[in-house]
Design a protein around this motif. Structure first.
Motif, PDB file in Angstrom:
ATOM      1  N   VAL A   6       0.825  -1.220   0.000  1.00  5.99           N
ATOM      2  CA  VAL A   6       0.000   0.000   0.000  1.00  5.99           C
ATOM      3  C   VAL A   6       0.854   1.263   0.000  1.00  5.99           C
ATOM      4  CG1 VAL A   6      -1.699   1.339   1.326  1.00  5.99           C
ATOM      5  CG2 VAL A   6      -1.940  -1.140   1.152  1.00  5.99           C
ATOM      6  N   ILE A   7       0.468   2.173  -0.896  1.00  2.36           N
ATOM      7  CA  ILE A   7       0.999   3.542  -0.884  1.00  2.36           C
ATOM      8  C   ILE A   7      -0.155   4.423  -0.410  1.00  2.36           C
ATOM      9  CG2 ILE A   7       1.860   5.451  -2.308  1.00  2.36           C
ATOM     10  CD1 ILE A   7       3.026   3.314  -4.220  1.00  2.36           C
ATOM     11  N   LEU A   8       0.063   5.126   0.688  1.00  2.67           N
ATOM     12  CA  LEU A   8      -0.993   6.005   1.210  1.00  2.67           C
ATOM     13  C   LEU A   8      -1.042   7.287   0.376  1.00  2.67           C
ATOM     14  CD1 LEU A   8      -3.018   7.004   3.431  1.00  2.67           C
ATOM     15  CD2 LEU A   8      -1.014   7.851   4.682  1.00  2.67           C
ATOM     16  N   ALA A   9      -2.222   7.568  -0.195  1.00  2.00           N
ATOM     17  CA  ALA A   9      -2.400   8.836  -0.918  1.00  2.00           C
ATOM     18  C   ALA A   9      -2.788   9.895   0.105  1.00  2.00           C
ATOM     19  CB  ALA A   9      -3.496   8.696  -1.973  1.00  2.00           C
ATOM     20  N   MET A  10      -1.857  10.779   0.415  1.00  4.61           N
ATOM     21  CA  MET A  10      -2.164  11.828   1.396  1.00  4.61           C
ATOM     22  C   MET A  10      -2.610  13.087   0.684  1.00  4.61           C
ATOM     23  SD  MET A  10       0.458  11.849   4.565  1.00  4.61           S
ATOM     24  CE  MET A  10      -0.264  13.270   5.347  1.00  4.61           C
ATOM     25  N   ASP A  11      -3.919  13.246   0.610  1.00  5.47           N
ATOM     26  CA  ASP A  11      -4.471  14.469   0.023  1.00  5.47           C
ATOM     27  C   ASP A  11      -5.042  15.337   1.129  1.00  5.47           C
ATOM     28  OD1 ASP A  11      -3.984  13.990  -2.792  1.00  5.47           O
ATOM     29  OD2 ASP A  11      -5.325  12.292  -2.564  1.00  5.47           O
ATOM     30  N   LYS A  12      -4.892  14.862   2.343  1.00  9.38           N
ATOM     31  CA  LYS A  12      -5.402  15.549   3.528  1.00  9.38           C
ATOM     32  C   LYS A  12      -4.415  15.253   4.660  1.00  9.38           C
ATOM     33  CE  LYS A  12      -9.690  15.125   6.029  1.00  9.38           C
ATOM     34  NZ  LYS A  12     -11.014  14.516   6.002  1.00  9.38           N
ATOM     35  N   PRO A  13      -4.157  16.231   5.546  1.00 15.23           N
ATOM     36  CA  PRO A  13      -3.173  15.973   6.598  1.00 15.23           C
ATOM     37  C   PRO A  13      -3.619  14.894   7.576  1.00 15.23           C
ATOM     38  CG  PRO A  13      -3.730  18.328   6.469  1.00 15.23           C
ATOM     39  CD  PRO A  13      -4.700  17.603   5.592  1.00 15.23           C
ATOM     40  N   LEU A  14      -2.672  14.074   7.996  1.00 11.75           N
ATOM     41  CA  LEU A  14      -2.851  13.175   9.137  1.00 11.75           C
ATOM     42  C   LEU A  14      -1.772  13.589  10.128  1.00 11.75           C
ATOM     43  CD1 LEU A  14      -3.304   9.692   7.408  1.00 11.75           C
ATOM     44  CD2 LEU A  14      -4.986  10.845   8.840  1.00 11.75           C
ATOM     45  N   SER A  15      -1.981  13.337  11.415  1.00 15.37           N
ATOM     46  CA  SER A  15      -0.984  13.794  12.386  1.00 15.37           C
ATOM     47  C   SER A  15       0.303  12.976  12.243  1.00 15.37           C
ATOM     48  CB  SER A  15      -1.518  13.673  13.804  1.00 15.37           C
ATOM     49  OG  SER A  15      -1.550  12.314  14.170  1.00 15.37           O
TER      50      SER A  15
END
Ligand code: XMP
Length: 214
Positions: A6-15
């Motif tokens: 899995v590649i996490l698509a970060m289109d929104k911030p996570l802490s």
């Protein structure tokens, strides 16, 4: 054995804390333009720089002349890899970007087939020629189009194939890998979950189980 497909698509911030908890169960992180517009370049770098993942891929789907694409990527030196469109062609554009990335030990991924319904395959031969000429590290093939993944895997045996479109866009976890992709790109189904780590673990398990059987 791979730690994750899995590649996490970060289109929104996570802490940072949540990302730190997930780092050992992810292959990589794909940084989207919405994230960088929300946080700015410096805060995005701060958030990602200490994470132990194999690859940080910036996905602005670059599509410009070489000079401008180089100016963009040099401002994002925290990333290992960048995604660009292939339809923009080689001379004065992708050839310059590829030379720059090679010289700076960075990777290029080219968009081959997009995951959304309206993507046209009319230019498929042209796109394949561009991919052959540029020879990027990898290509992006939509995980909603499994026949295309299989076809691209056959045509580009050694290239890394990454596939978005899993979960929220309708692709079933594990299907893209079974069709020939190396990694599945997953965003909303993880970052919008009540507990992103649990969501990631569930998805990793589904992919693992499916891959054992395909
Ligand atoms: P979701 O939230 O739908 O996020 O899991 C998907 C991510 O992947 C990107 N995306 C694509 N990128 N070719 C690409 O290069 C595609 O066909 C494609 N489809 C989705 C999207 O920008 C988001 O970050």
């Amino acid at each position: 054995m791979l730690k994750s497909r899995v590649i996490l698509a970060m289109d929104k911030p996570l802490s940072y804390q949540v990302l730190k908890e997930m780092e050992n169960e992810l292959y990589g992180i794909k940084v989207g333009l919405p994230l960088v517009l929300d946080l700015g370049v410096d805060k995005t770098r701060e958030l990602l720089i200490g994470l132990d993942v194999e690859e940080i891929i910036v996905d602005f789907k670059l599509a410009d002349i070489g000079y401008i694409m180089k100016s963009i990527v040099e401002r994002l030196s925290f990333a290992n890899s960048f995604i660009a469109h292939s339809f923009i062609g080689v001379k004065g554009s992708l050839d310059e970007l590829k030379r720059y990335l090679d010289a700076n030990s960075k990777n290029l991924y080219l968009v081959a087939v997009m995951s959304h319904e309206g993507w046209s395959t009319l230019f498929a031969d042209y796109i394949k020629n561009v991919i052959r000429e540029i020879s990027p590290k990898g290509i992006v093939v939509g995980g909603t189009k499994l026949d295309h993944i299989t076809q691209y895997r056959r045509d580009f045996e050694k290239m890394t194939i990454v596939s978005p479109g899993m979960g929220s866009q309708g692709g079933s976890y594990g299907d893209a890998v079974c069709a020939g992709a190396d990694y599945e790109i997953i965003g909303r189904s993880i970052y919008n979950a009540g507990n992103p780590l649990t969501a990631l673990r569930t998805i990793n398990k589904i992919i693992e189980d499916k891959v054992m059987k395909c």
